[in-house]
Design an enzyme around this catalytic site. Structure first.
Site, PDB file in Angstrom:
ATOM      1  N   ASP A  16       0.794  -1.223   0.000  1.00  0.00           N
ATOM      2  CA  ASP A  16       0.000   0.000   0.000  1.00  0.00           C
ATOM      3  C   ASP A  16       0.826   1.272   0.000  1.00  0.00           C
ATOM      4  O   ASP A  16       0.502   2.232  -0.690  1.00  0.00           O
ATOM      5  CB  ASP A  16      -0.952  -0.029   1.187  1.00  0.00           C
ATOM      6  CG  ASP A  16      -2.071   0.969   1.044  1.00  0.00           C
ATOM      7  OD1 ASP A  16      -1.809   2.174   1.186  1.00  0.00           O
ATOM      8  OD2 ASP A  16      -3.201   0.560   0.747  1.00  0.00           O
ATOM      9  N   CYS A  56      -5.259   5.676  -1.760  1.00  0.00           N
ATOM     10  CA  CYS A  56      -5.371   4.353  -2.383  1.00  0.00           C
ATOM     11  C   CYS A  56      -6.270   4.301  -3.610  1.00  0.00           C
ATOM     12  O   CYS A  56      -5.849   3.841  -4.665  1.00  0.00           O
ATOM     13  CB  CYS A  56      -5.855   3.331  -1.358  1.00  0.00           C
ATOM     14  SG  CYS A  56      -4.618   3.034  -0.082  1.00  0.00           S
ATOM     15  N   ASP A 326       0.813   1.149  -4.102  1.00  0.00           N
ATOM     16  CA  ASP A 326      -0.160   2.176  -4.487  1.00  0.00           C
ATOM     17  C   ASP A 326       0.527   3.530  -4.656  1.00  0.00           C
ATOM     18  O   ASP A 326       0.324   4.239  -5.636  1.00  0.00           O
ATOM     19  CB  ASP A 326      -1.221   2.354  -3.399  1.00  0.00           C
ATOM     20  CG  ASP A 326      -2.164   1.175  -3.314  1.00  0.00           C
ATOM     21  OD1 ASP A 326      -1.878   0.146  -3.947  1.00  0.00           O
ATOM     22  OD2 ASP A 326      -3.168   1.278  -2.608  1.00  0.00           O
ATOM     23  N   HIS A 327       1.237   3.892  -3.602  1.00  0.00           N
ATOM     24  CA  HIS A 327       1.904   5.194  -3.528  1.00  0.00           C
ATOM     25  C   HIS A 327       2.976   5.000  -2.486  1.00  0.00           C
ATOM     26  O   HIS A 327       3.140   3.885  -1.950  1.00  0.00           O
ATOM     27  CB  HIS A 327       0.913   6.292  -3.147  1.00  0.00           C
ATOM     28  CG  HIS A 327      -0.022   5.869  -2.064  1.00  0.00           C
ATOM     29  ND1 HIS A 327       0.418   5.639  -0.777  1.00  0.00           N
ATOM     30  CD2 HIS A 327      -1.341   5.540  -2.081  1.00  0.00           C
ATOM     31  CE1 HIS A 327      -0.589   5.220  -0.051  1.00  0.00           C
ATOM     32  NE2 HIS A 327      -1.679   5.135  -0.817  1.00  0.00           N
TER      33      HIS A 327
END
Lengths: 524, 524
Positions: A16, A56, A326-327
């Site tokens: 995540d 997200c 995600d990031h």
């Protein structure tokens, strides 16, 4: 692979909030990720890979649709993804896979075709259309908690209480603790999902290629990790934080930073902690960071377990593995935690693509700019389905053969939308409309240019002199030529990526010529 | 209006290629438009109104959907309009009107829901979803030709031959003739459509408000007009053309102009003429211009006939009238005819809105920037339906009450896409992809900034010194601050107008909050 449909298995793993610099394969001086490194040694590591948006849901929308936020329009957690867009699961399904989910996708469904009372309309954590769900694990983590209970763990503290040091449910002091939670390293949410994936793997038939998507929440707040990973790293180690002398200097540098620094509460990252993140001492940022590093190593161990299971099942040599995030995570840079805004620290993420059939470049590290929107066309390419030309991303498959694709981009791009439709917080704070609560970033080798909607001032960083992004030179007359060059380059990027789903088609007297996107909407 | 549903009648009139300066109400020194002026005297004239795109299909898409090209994505004649977009006819229908078409709408249907053999997929001249068709009149004009034949006119020369001087079907000399065609002023395509509308008007019940859309092709090439309008104006009269010393200077000023000047063939404007438009003498440009002026007066006469019929039917005081045009006409400026590109001459169009219930500002001229995308929300407002917030345009209704809407825009914007999907001409010429064959214009009171895709250089005109748009100062260092200001202003415009059809909604634990666009797609 005899008697087998000639398609590989696909394992798409997302984490995540994993920073792109926090792999030992990427040269991190402290973090150890032996199992990620092993994957990278057999695949290609994209060292300058960037998420397309945050948090997200917007990040996943870019990853799953191959479209930038400007086209997929998932602006926030809870923004519906229009059913008209194709995605990675529908495309995998179209060529015969049964794409199967372990974890979550955070895709809010388009509301037009659902009854108003449908519970799917009350959560941002919907499932991407096209996925079969084997083991959902949303934010409430109830599925994991009930599994813990079967192992005799007391889960009565619930979420997020269970992610506090064992026995510490009261007030939390100012100092971050590395005390472990009630669950062990073999009982983490990642361990749970890895186990469920491995069990499912054992059910698969050799003749039928599978497509699995494991979506780990780790590394992600609350920051806590069981033994031995909680003491694996020393707070004294690690690179200097990238930040100004104090948070006030950061806040003065741009109104968005002042806003963001004012919002960040400690309790989101360390449940029960009071006050704001920005006021933590360097020592506490370092204490949090070793927990973050520990969570990465904890996850790495679970990845190792998955690699082993794939090998034991005889599937390793038939399986394409894509590992990304995600990031990223600010992790103390600029006195912040979490993600959002414009800094590299929030968007630079890992990407490893490993295809056992394409080993020409095994172990290579690519330092050209790649983006989350590239993953969907890449996977299509690797499973033998042609990526549709209206997508914003491009296939990375050539890199796996040691070849650089022609005319590769010379910048990374991302977008961040900070509208707050339901509570209107950002709109009130800045006195602008929802349509204006956004920024876009163009990041070249030498410069970063940030354009804000709503009349907020732009940012320009000269990265060769200022790699930590501390000094905004947008208003320095000497940089005016660079500023205009990058503003116009961003205009070109916008114009090139206007929605092309029907615009590459033309009706002529001989009928339709060109490309008509095969969107989900068109199949309904 | 007793015993009547409390909605006005609506008459939406579009002309195809009418310059915004060619009305006597707008102060034109030569052209006489008494019937347009009469409408303007009872309504509001928007003096700085601009089309959103060119040619017809892209222009109409902006007008009918209230969305910029960046959202409606109708790039060219023949680009399909995605069925997901709402439009003026569907919205009128939703409140109880039966919107009825006289003429054409030039909307290519989305191909996804049609069988591959459907003849609608072989023409760009489709009908906007939601319209009932009373009298279609597409480019082949067969419906008009057969009507001419009932009046004893020999139509054997067909289209475009019938639009040549009577008896002149052979070679055409270099000089433009003002000789009339075989049909009279009472037999023009405009006269035909006006007559059909008037007949339909006579069928309407007083108690049932109606919605009529007359789409005149005039003024539009081929340039020819019957007596007396063919001799109504003197070629010696009229303003100087806005242009450089010669076409070569124009061509050298920008690669797009060189391309466009090279494409323009005389025969498109004067059937049978050989050579290129740019090589015509000033005298011939003036001869063409009086034909164009004459066509406007011919159309004006038909508008007068319609006003009279409305009054005779007792409907004048119950009827909202909107008069506008798709785009404008170069008409000799910059040595060009037709439309496209970036010059004001191609996009500055008439707009008059007259609502008999809102007479506060009757006769007013508004000099703020208004755009084609404003017409749909304005009409919704006038028929009592709230414009949806995801639209790009804004209602102009307040101006009719003598009030300026808050925070009105300080620039006009338009887009021009010159991709050629089917034949690839522009792509080959410039060596760029279809996605890059585009430009966008931001035009303030003082400046015009043009951004091109595909690496073509930008343009900047200082309109206070250079109202004719002849001197590109984009590369003058003194103008660098203006260039960066306008480039960033254009970025802000792009960001503000990213697709908002679902992005103003948010899924929360209490369900959907915010705006979900009621698109056509959602009703299917």
């Amino acid at each position: 692979m005899e008697n087998r449909v000639s398609r590989p298995n696909v394992l798409l793993i997302t984490c995540d909030q994993w920073r792109g610099d926090c792999l030992s394969a990427a040269g991190h001086p402290v973090v150890k990720t032996p199992h990620v490194d092993a994957l990278a040694a057999e695949g290609v590591l994209f060292q300058r890979h960037y998420g397309g948006a945050a948090p997200c849901s917007p990040a996943r929308a870019c990853l799953y649709t191959g479209l930038y936020q400007m086209n997929n329009r998932v602006c926030r957690n809870g923004s519906p993804l229009d059913a008209r867009h194709g995605n990675i699961a529908l495309s995998a399904r179209a060529v015969g896979y049964d794409p199967t989910l372990f974890g979550y996708t955070d895709v809010a469904p388009g509301p037009r075709r659902l009854a108003a009372g449908d519970p799917r309309l009350r959560s941002y954590e919907g499932v991407l259309p096209g996925f079969s769900v084997r083991q959902l694990l949303p934010e409430h983590q109830k599925q994991w908690l009930s599994w813990l209970r079967t192992q005799g763990i007391d889960t009565s503290t619930g979420i997020p209480g269970i992610h506090r040091p064992a026995g510490k449910q009261g007030k939390v002091g100012d100092d971050v603790s590395n005390a472990p939670p009630v669950y062990s390293k073999d009982q983490t949410p990642a361990a749970f999902l890895a186990g469920e994936f491995i069990r499912w793997l054992g059910e698969q038939e050799q003749a039928a290629p599978w497509f699995g998507h494991i979506s780990f929440i780790s590394p992600h707040p609350p920051f806590i990790v069981p033994q031995p990973h909680n003491t694996m790293y020393d707070p004294a180690d690690g690179p200097a934080f990238r930040r100004a002398a104090n948070w006030q200097a950061e806040a003065q540098s741009h109104p968005y930073l002042a806003y963001d620094l004012g919002l960040q509460k400690r309790t989101k990252f360390v449940p029960g902690a009071e006050g704001k993140v920005r006021d933590w001492s360097e020592e506490n940022f370092r204490r949090i960071r070793v927990l973050y590093y520990g969570m990465i190593s904890e996850l790495d161990a679970q990845l190792g377990r998955i690699w082993e299971a794939l090998k034991a099942a005889g599937s390793w040599d038939d399986t394409v593995v894509v590992l990304t995030s995600d990031h990223a995570e600010m992790m103390g840079d600029h006195f912040m935690l979490g993600k959002g805004g414009f800094f590299d620290a929030s968007y630079h993420i890992p990407l490893i693509v490993r295809d056992p059939r394409r080993t020409e470049a095994a172990g290579a590290s690519i330092d050209r700019f790649t983006e989350a929107v590239d993953v969907f066309p890449t996977l299509l390419d690797l499973i033998g389905a042609a990526p549709e030309p209206h997508l914003d991303g491009r296939s990375l498959a050539s890199w796996l053969d040691g070849e650089e694709p022609a005319d590769w981009r010379d910048a990374a791009h991302w977008e961040f939308d900070f509208r707050s439709v339901a509570d209107g917080e950002a709109e009130r704070h800045f006195g602008i409309g929802s349509r204006d609560c956004n920024l876009a970033v163009l990041r070249t080798e030498a410069f970063k240019y940030v354009h804000f909607g709503g009349g907020l001032p732009p940012l320009l960083f000269d990265l060769s002199k200022d790699p930590d992004e501390l000094s905004n030179v947008a208003h320095d007359p000497a940089y005016l030529p660079v500023r205009v060059e990058l503003a116009e380059k961003m205009l070109t990027w916008r114009a090139n990526h206007l929605d092309q789903s029907l615009a590459l088609a033309e009706l002529t007297k001989d009928g339709v010529v060109g490309h008509v996107s095969k969107t989900a909407g068109s199949r309904e």
